[in-house]
Enzyme design. Structure first.
Site, PDB file in Angstrom:
ATOM      1  CG  MET A  38      -2.058  -1.960   0.615  1.00 28.37           C
ATOM      2  SD  MET A  38      -2.569  -1.920  -0.496  1.00 28.37           S
ATOM      3  CE  MET A  38      -4.252  -0.928  -0.541  1.00 28.37           C
ATOM      4  CG  HIS A  59      -5.876  -1.954  -8.122  1.00 28.53           C
ATOM      5  ND1 HIS A  59      -5.412  -1.188  -7.419  1.00 28.53           N
ATOM      6  CD2 HIS A  59      -6.939  -1.949  -9.009  1.00 28.53           C
ATOM      7  CE1 HIS A  59      -6.569  -1.365  -7.509  1.00 28.53           C
ATOM      8  NE2 HIS A  59      -7.283  -0.566  -8.437  1.00 28.53           N
TER       9      HIS A  59
HETATM   10  C1  GAR Z   1      -5.633  -7.487  -2.776  1.00 32.15           C
HETATM   11  O1  GAR Z   1      -7.479  -7.197  -2.367  1.00 32.15           O
HETATM   12  C2  GAR Z   1      -4.626  -6.699  -3.307  1.00 32.15           C
HETATM   13  O2  GAR Z   1      -5.424  -6.792  -4.911  1.00 32.15           O
HETATM   14  C3  GAR Z   1      -5.430  -5.131  -2.707  1.00 32.15           C
HETATM   15  O3  GAR Z   1      -5.028  -5.823  -1.305  1.00 32.15           O
HETATM   16  C4  GAR Z   1      -4.869  -6.586  -1.048  1.00 32.15           C
HETATM   17  C5  GAR Z   1      -4.073  -7.572  -0.041  1.00 32.15           C
HETATM   18  O4  GAR Z   1      -4.415  -9.199   0.210  1.00 32.15           O
HETATM   19  N1  GAR Z   1      -4.618  -4.758  -3.359  1.00 32.15           N
HETATM   20  C6  GAR Z   1      -4.281  -3.438  -3.536  1.00 32.15           C
HETATM   21  O5  GAR Z   1      -5.463  -2.081  -3.273  1.00 32.15           O
HETATM   22  C7  GAR Z   1      -2.905  -2.214  -4.064  1.00 32.15           C
HETATM   23  N2  GAR Z   1      -3.439  -1.194  -4.331  1.00 32.15           N
HETATM   24  P1  GAR Z   1      -3.308 -10.009   0.180  1.00 32.15           P
HETATM   25  O6  GAR Z   1      -2.404  -9.102   1.682  1.00 32.15           O
HETATM   26  O7  GAR Z   1      -4.768 -11.337   1.319  1.00 32.15           O
HETATM   27  O8  GAR Z   1      -2.590 -10.348  -0.652  1.00 32.15           O
END
Ligand code: GAR
Length: 193
Positions: A95, A114
């Site tokens: 993030m 994303h």
């Molecule tokens: C996921 O849904 C990913 O696509 C999103 O955060 C989540 C992480 O999950 N990413 C973003 O929003 C990037 N801007 P995880 O830590 O369980 O992989």
């Protein structure tokens, strides 16, 4: 991507900020014969990220850099990536926004996942915005990272239908299941496999 797969796997770092479920799916994929990458390094900007436990479990080197001073954190990061001979980076729920300078150093070698059908809903709160706009579909996208947020070349997308009583949480969960399949597929595609 301009990387030779040869017979040695491409040394890859995964950057996370939270749960790390995509990290887990990438680690599992990396251990299969068909994977062109190995996961050799995990970076988190958050020392409490649950995903760091996967690095421990699978005996992968890890580092926490808080990015409060982005310049300094990135300088430190570039040097540690070099020491670990990292050739490719997968952002997985990371993030923080990487600087132009950092991206240039790994040009064409950083992927991101994303949780929306880009170019729709770049940035944060994707599920909330998709629901507010009464979208029929949302999904996830794997793309190359360039200097503009969530705007690099799209590698692969997966569409997910939004149901009638969908909530932010149910949509996030539904999309995450697809993310875990899409990221490995996108990596194979990047290497023309
Ligand atoms: C996921 O849904 C990913 O696509 C999103 O955060 C989540 C992480 O999950 N990413 C973003 O929003 C990037 N801007 P995880 O830590 O369980 O992989």
């Amino acid at each position: 991507m301009g990387l030779s797969t040869g017979y040695k796997k491409i040394r890859t770092a995964v950057f996370i900020s939270g749960t790390g479920s995509n990290l887990k799916s990438l680690i599992k994929f990396s251990k299969t014969n068909k994977s062109p990458i190995s996961i050799d390094f995990v970076l988190s900007n958050n020392s409490k990220a649950r995903g760091l436990d996967y690095a421990k479990k699978y005996d992968i080197k890890k580092k926490v850099l808080n990015f409060k001073n982005k310049n300094l954190s990135e300088k430190n990061l570039l040097s540690v990536l070099k020491v670990n001979k990292i050739e490719m980076i997968c952002l997985a729920g990371f993030m923080k926004i990487l600087s132009k300078n950092f991206i240039k150093k790994f040009k064409g070698k950083i992927l991101n996942i994303h949780p929306s059908l880009l170019p729709k809903y770049k940035g944060l709160n994707t599920h909330k915005r998709a629901l507010n706009n009464k979208e029929k579909y949302s999904g996830c996208t794997v793309h190359l990272v360039n200097a503009r947020l969530d705007s690099g070349k799209i590698v692969l997308q997966k569409k997910v239908r939004i149901s009638k009583n969908e909530t932010e949480a149910s949509l996030a969960k539904k999309i995450l299941v697809q993310e875990h399949k899409l990221y490995p597929k996108a990596i194979l595609k990047v290497f023309n496999l």
